[in-house]
Design a protein around this motif. Structure first.
Motif, PDB file in Angstrom:
ATOM      1  N   TRP A  79       0.833  -1.197   0.000  1.00  0.00           N
ATOM      2  CA  TRP A  79       0.000   0.000   0.000  1.00  0.00           C
ATOM      3  C   TRP A  79       0.868   1.248   0.000  1.00  0.00           C
ATOM      4  O   TRP A  79       2.072   1.177   0.227  1.00  0.00           O
ATOM      5  N   ASN A  80       0.217   2.366  -0.229  1.00  0.00           N
ATOM      6  CA  ASN A  80       0.862   3.665  -0.046  1.00  0.00           C
ATOM      7  C   ASN A  80      -0.204   4.759  -0.070  1.00  0.00           C
ATOM      8  O   ASN A  80      -1.338   4.537  -0.472  1.00  0.00           O
ATOM      9  N   TYR A  81       0.194   5.944   0.387  1.00  0.00           N
ATOM     10  CA  TYR A  81      -0.668   7.114   0.315  1.00  0.00           C
ATOM     11  C   TYR A  81      -0.712   7.642  -1.117  1.00  0.00           C
ATOM     12  O   TYR A  81       0.197   7.414  -1.914  1.00  0.00           O
ATOM     13  N   PHE A  82      -1.799   8.350  -1.439  1.00  0.00           N
ATOM     14  CA  PHE A  82      -1.843   9.113  -2.678  1.00  0.00           C
ATOM     15  C   PHE A  82      -2.703  10.349  -2.432  1.00  0.00           C
ATOM     16  O   PHE A  82      -3.453  10.424  -1.462  1.00  0.00           O
ATOM     17  N   LEU A 103      -2.324   8.607  -9.095  1.00  0.00           N
ATOM     18  CA  LEU A 103      -1.595   7.391  -8.727  1.00  0.00           C
ATOM     19  C   LEU A 103      -0.262   7.290  -9.457  1.00  0.00           C
ATOM     20  O   LEU A 103       0.495   6.344  -9.227  1.00  0.00           O
ATOM     21  N   ILE A 104       0.036   8.264 -10.289  1.00  0.00           N
ATOM     22  CA  ILE A 104       1.289   8.244 -11.041  1.00  0.00           C
ATOM     23  C   ILE A 104       2.478   8.300 -10.077  1.00  0.00           C
ATOM     24  O   ILE A 104       2.518   9.129  -9.172  1.00  0.00           O
ATOM     25  N   ASN A 105       3.383   7.377 -10.262  1.00  0.00           N
ATOM     26  CA  ASN A 105       4.619   7.290  -9.463  1.00  0.00           C
ATOM     27  C   ASN A 105       4.373   6.911  -8.001  1.00  0.00           C
ATOM     28  O   ASN A 105       5.266   7.057  -7.161  1.00  0.00           O
ATOM     29  N   ALA A 152       0.139 -11.051  -0.483  1.00  0.00           N
ATOM     30  CA  ALA A 152       0.045 -11.083  -1.942  1.00  0.00           C
ATOM     31  C   ALA A 152       1.182 -10.269  -2.546  1.00  0.00           C
ATOM     32  O   ALA A 152       1.361  -9.096  -2.211  1.00  0.00           O
ATOM     33  N   ASP A 153       1.924 -10.876  -3.442  1.00  0.00           N
ATOM     34  CA  ASP A 153       3.074 -10.201  -4.044  1.00  0.00           C
ATOM     35  C   ASP A 153       2.670  -9.127  -5.041  1.00  0.00           C
ATOM     36  O   ASP A 153       3.401  -8.159  -5.257  1.00  0.00           O
ATOM     37  N   LYS A 154       1.510  -9.305  -5.672  1.00  0.00           N
ATOM     38  CA  LYS A 154       1.051  -8.346  -6.669  1.00  0.00           C
ATOM     39  C   LYS A 154      -0.171  -7.595  -6.144  1.00  0.00           C
ATOM     40  O   LYS A 154      -0.861  -8.048  -5.251  1.00  0.00           O
ATOM     41  N   GLY A 155      -0.427  -6.452  -6.772  1.00  0.00           N
ATOM     42  CA  GLY A 155      -1.570  -5.639  -6.368  1.00  0.00           C
ATOM     43  C   GLY A 155      -1.231  -4.773  -5.164  1.00  0.00           C
ATOM     44  O   GLY A 155      -0.332  -5.084  -4.384  1.00  0.00           O
ATOM     45  N   MET A 156      -1.952  -3.648  -5.026  1.00  0.00           N
ATOM     46  CA  MET A 156      -1.749  -2.782  -3.873  1.00  0.00           C
ATOM     47  C   MET A 156      -2.998  -1.942  -3.650  1.00  0.00           C
ATOM     48  O   MET A 156      -3.893  -1.888  -4.496  1.00  0.00           O
ATOM     49  N   VAL A 157      -3.038  -1.289  -2.502  1.00  0.00           N
ATOM     50  CA  VAL A 157      -4.139  -0.382  -2.198  1.00  0.00           C
ATOM     51  C   VAL A 157      -3.584   1.022  -2.011  1.00  0.00           C
ATOM     52  O   VAL A 157      -2.410   1.214  -1.685  1.00  0.00           O
ATOM     53  N   TYR A 158      -4.475   1.988  -2.216  1.00  0.00           N
ATOM     54  CA  TYR A 158      -4.090   3.402  -2.163  1.00  0.00           C
ATOM     55  C   TYR A 158      -4.945   4.104  -1.111  1.00  0.00           C
ATOM     56  O   TYR A 158      -6.165   4.028  -1.143  1.00  0.00           O
TER      57      TYR A 158
END
Length: 314
Positions: free
Chosen positions: A126-129, A133-135, A208-214
């Motif tokens: 995950w990460n903040y946005f 979502l670019i970069n 899960a290795d793939k996918g993420m949340v924002y």
């Protein structure tokens, strides 16, 4: 073929300017066996009509108003959404946050590749946005791994002084019925209290290795803080007393773990209601026993601030 139904539950309130982006991130999922349940907490803007367009175009979307018999609040909406949901697995999603199009597919495949189908939680990156979502790259690499128990993950929250947003988790439905629904009385840190209960019940945590949340930040000019009122301060303390109690009961220990002690430091450094501090000195201790930290520059503060904004604005 492992193809379980996933219930995505979204509480909302006056999110007409943001919810379409959230629902589109659900619609774009490459994994298709899902239902998305939106529960409205009494919006007075165009939220209902925006969600209605999704409901008309795709039967997997549902729109419900919080029943009048339920108290107002996001947690009551989450609980109602769970009660009417049918999925074997559940994802809690806020109405301003986003999920990558491969998230559900990656999390379901992670389960299918193991022998653990029940009593499991699957995490994601995950990460903040803010506006785009670019970069935006994944963060918190220290906990991007499997765990043999939920307590091990909680320990790492303390070790690395981390918080994570609720929508990183995909949760086995049985765990929720076993551990209890969201606490509708708490004003602050409801997700922390809820997920500690869940994590202490799991057999295994898979990553899960793939996918993420924002996790969206900066969506409001509201400067409301977790510590802006005595009532919110009290609920912050009470949430951590509950968390501390769950962990102590689970581990049969008398002292608080680092995860809870980190929270105590934050509370002591930022609550200035003397009577309140006195009432809970037995739990918090005294300010003088902790080294002063620049709390406002720490990630926990940034996370808590965003959480409170979400609670206020849903």
């Amino acid at each position: 073929m492992f193809n379980p139904l996933v219930s995505i539950i979204i509480p909302t309130y006056n999110r007409a300017n943001l919810i379409s982006e959230t629902l589109k991130s659900v619609l774009d999922q490459t994994y298709t066996n899902w239902e998305c349940i939106v529960v409205d907490d009494g919006s007075t803007d165009d939220t209902a009509s925006i969600v209605a367009d999704y409901v008309k175009s795709d039967a997997r979307f549902q729109y419900h108003k919080r029943p009048e018999t339920k108290i107002k609040g996001a947690n009551a909406c989450r609980n109602f959404g769970f009660e009417i949901s049918k999925g074997e697995y559940v994802k809690w999603l806020d109405s301003d946050d986003l999920i990558s199009d491969d998230l559900l597919d990656s999390q379901i495949k992670t389960i299918s590749f193991t022998s653990e189908f029940k009593n499991v939680v699957v995490t994601s990156k995950w990460n903040y946005f803010k506006d785009t979502l670019i970069n935006v790259k994944p963060k918190e690499k220290e906990i991007n791994k499997n765990y043999d128990s939920g307590f091990d993950l909680i320990n790492d929250f303390g070790e690395y002084n981390l918080f994570v947003p609720p929508h990183i988790y995909l949760v086995d439905r049985f765990l929720i019925t076993k551990c209890g629904l969201w606490n509708e009385s708490l004003l602050i840190n409801q997700d922390g209290e809820f997920f500690v209960r869940v994590l202490l019940c799991v057999n295994k945590i898979l990553h899960a290795d793939k996918g993420m949340v924002y996790y969206r930040y900066g969506f409001s000019n509201d400067n409301t803080s977790s510590f802006s009122s005595e009532e919110k301060c009290r609920h912050s303390i009470l949430s951590w007393i509950l968390i501390d109690s769950y962990i102590k009961i689970h581990t049969n220990r008398y002292t608080s773990i680092k995860y809870v002690n980190n929270a105590k430091k934050i509370l002591l450094d930022n609550i200035f209601y003397k009577d309140l501090l006195k009432d809970y000195q037995w739990f918090l201790g005294k300010k003088s026993i902790y080294k002063k930290i620049n709390f406002f520059q720490t990630m926990p503060f940034k996370y808590l601030k965003n959480v409170v904004k979400k609670i206020v604005n849903e």
